[in-house]
Motif scaffolding. Structure first.
Motif, short mmCIF file in Angstrom:
data_model
loop_
_atom_site.label_atom_id
_atom_site.label_comp_id
_atom_site.label_asym_id
_atom_site.label_seq_id
_atom_site.Cartn_x
_atom_site.Cartn_y
_atom_site.Cartn_z
N HIS A 92 0.84 -1.20 0.00
CA HIS A 92 0.00 0.00 0.00
C HIS A 92 0.87 1.25 0.00
N ALA A 93 0.67 2.12 -0.98
CA ALA A 93 1.41 3.39 -1.04
C ALA A 93 0.65 4.36 -1.93
N ILE A 385 5.76 9.98 -5.11
CA ILE A 385 5.44 8.87 -4.21
C ILE A 385 6.65 8.51 -3.36
N ASP A 389 5.77 8.66 0.48
CA ASP A 389 5.66 7.34 1.10
C ASP A 389 6.97 6.56 1.15
N TYR A 391 8.27 5.22 -1.23
CA TYR A 391 8.03 4.05 -2.07
C TYR A 391 8.72 4.26 -3.41
#
Ligand code: PLP
Length: 494
Positions: A92-93, A385, A389, A391
């Motif tokens: 999840h990101a 992102i 996050d 990520y």
């Protein structure tokens, strides 16, 4: 299960026959005549490990395999060659869930199918009592080549010849392919783009006199491209897996829909998601992401497929495609299995590089949404992102993320979303490291080191010490010489 050609004029096959054949004799693509329905509860699927779930999904397509044969294929394919706990993690990101399909030996999603396909192929060959050596022909925009080379490396009864567009794949992809090991692997670049390679490869596969000439010396041809239905079905399993994981993690209530966004090129991966939907995975929209080569975006918006356009080499090279072969399968399914209509559209595509979908097909296009990302937008999405996050995603996955975000902005559709994450960020390290603000590295290989230092994310084993591997395949040939290359390669084998 019976498989038919999308063009309706080739013999029907079971999956074994279709996998060996590769592409149908009428130039169409094999498709299942029906979609088996998932018959267990989501709670049951959510409790399965990846291999068990893949066995469940594939079994109905492979009636001619015994349970032991099917299990042996899947056990052989998804071993610890996949460097992730559950083969395919869901992460999840950025408000979505990334289905990380790239933890296999060559660090791209193609491994998911190409780890399994050689097992399906050799089991099928034994069943059909085939005594010829199967020569697998592959044209690749980058990632299929190495995944196929790894999958078929030293597999008895097979050899593999890979063609890639010269100077149009990433340095990492090129180095992987040119250093491929195995006594049955052959690689050359061609002067031309991916579409040139794929078109010529299809012509070789359909060349009957040449097939007979090679048959006389003990060889027959097949394809490991996504035109082979043996590539598609293993991919269906991970979309069922994705939904089961979404349920397991509480991200969706069992039975409620998700959206699936797939960065697309030859349309094989997203077609597998469509198959999963037909089997009973609750999907609201299938979102097709393209890069600047956005012929698919236009198709989904207008129903007209127009290949008369400039071809761009981009920072997501595995999606630099103008003729998306697998769209033919979607036309067949959406059009109510009207093979005459498919023949008409494909003839128009060959003659005029353009066709308009029939009304029946156009009505079905609303199951899809589509969009595209420019090279700058791709880099921006990677940076965003990473900042929000921590990520790390590659350039292809970034197309998916950007297109999904645009879709949400336009529609306010807050259905939970799964984004297919198709390659390791290390496969396109220079672009990714630039996008997260690192200084330009000396080359792609130095960028891998720098990116790993900065992010702390582990480098996949398939990309480690790539630079120092010996070059084993240095060839570069004209597109017109592909057939001669195949002939000489086969004649030169002992
Ligand atoms: C092959 C590939 C794609 C495109 O997949 P298709 O099945 O051809 O649509 C996207 N991303 C990566 C990294 C790929 O290797």
């Amino acid at each position: 299960m019976i498989f038919k050609s999308t063009r309706g004029q080739a013999p029907e096959k079971n999956l074994s026959g279709a996998v060996i054949q590769g592409i149908a004799s009428d130039k169409g693509l094999y498709v299942p005549i029906e979609f088996p329905q998932l018959d267990k509860s989501w709670a049951e699927y959510a409790a399965m490990d990846y291999k068990t779930l893949a066995t469940e999904v594939l079994r109905p397509y492979l009636g001619e395999f015994t349970e032991e044969e099917l299990k042996a294929c899947i056990d052989g394919a998804y071993t610890d060659k996949f460097e992730a706990d559950d083969v395919v993690p869901l992460v999840h990101a950025g408000g979505a869930d990334f289905l990380e399909l790239y933890h296999g030996p060559t660090a791209a999603f193609k491994d998911m199918a190409l780890a399994l396909m050689p097992y399906l192929m050799t089991t099928a060959l034994a069943k059909e009592h085939e005594d010829k050596t199967v020569c697998i022909l592959v044209s690749t925009s980058g990632d299929t080549g190495m995944a196929a080379l790894k999958g078929f490396e030293d597999v008895p009864g097979t050899c593999i010849i890979v063609f890639f567009p010269d100077h149009a794949v990433s340095p990492v992809q090129e180095q992987q392919m040119r250093t491929a090991t195995g006594s049955n692997t052959y690689v050359t670049s061609i002067f031309g783009n991916f579409d040139d390679a794929q078109t010529t490869q299809k012509a070789i596969l359909n060349d009957k006199p040449f097939g007979e000439e090679m048959g006389a010396i003990g060889y027959r041809f097949s394809a490991a491209n996504s035109m082979n239905v043996g590539r598609l079905l293993p991919q269906v399993a991970y979309y069922v897996w994705a939904y089961a994981q979404m349920v397991k993690k509480g991200r969706v209530e069992a039975g409620k829909p998700i959206n699936i966004c797939v960065p697309s090129g030859n349309f094989g991966n997203i077609l597998s998601a469509y198959y999963a939907k037909q089997m009973g995975v609750p999907v609201n929209k299938l979102i097709c992401g393209s890069n600047k080569n956005n012929v698919l975006t236009d198709f989904f918006k207008t129903g007209v497929y127009d290949a008369r356009r400039a071809f761009y080499v981009t920072n997501s090279p595995s999606m630099d495609i103008i003729i998306s072969s697998n769209l033919e399968r979607l036309l067949y399914h959406l059009g109510g299995c009207d093979d005459a209509a498919v023949r008409g559209m494909m003839d128009k595509l060959a003659a005029d590089k353009c066709y308009e979908a029939t009304d029946a097909i156009k009505a079905g296009l609303s199951e899809f949404a589509a969009g595209f990302a420019t090279e700058e937008e791709i880099l921006e999405a990677i940076g965003d992102i990473y900042k929000s996050d921590h990520y790390l995603m590659d350039t292809h996955t970034a197309v998916g993320y950007k297109v999904w975000r645009d879709y949400v902005k336009e529609t306010d559709d807050d259905t939970p979303a799964v984004i297919a994450s198709t390659a390791s960020p290390y496969k396109f390290a220079a672009a990714v490291s630039g996008a997260i603000g690192l200084p330009a590295a000396e080359d792609e290989f130095a960028a891998i080191d720098a990116l790993s230092k900065a992010s702390g994310v582990r480098v996949p084993y398939g990309l480690k010490d790539l630079r120092s591997r010996p070059i084993l395949h240095s060839g570069a040939i004209a597109r017109e010489d592909m057939k001669d290359f195949v002939r000489e390669t086969i004649r030169g084998r002992k």
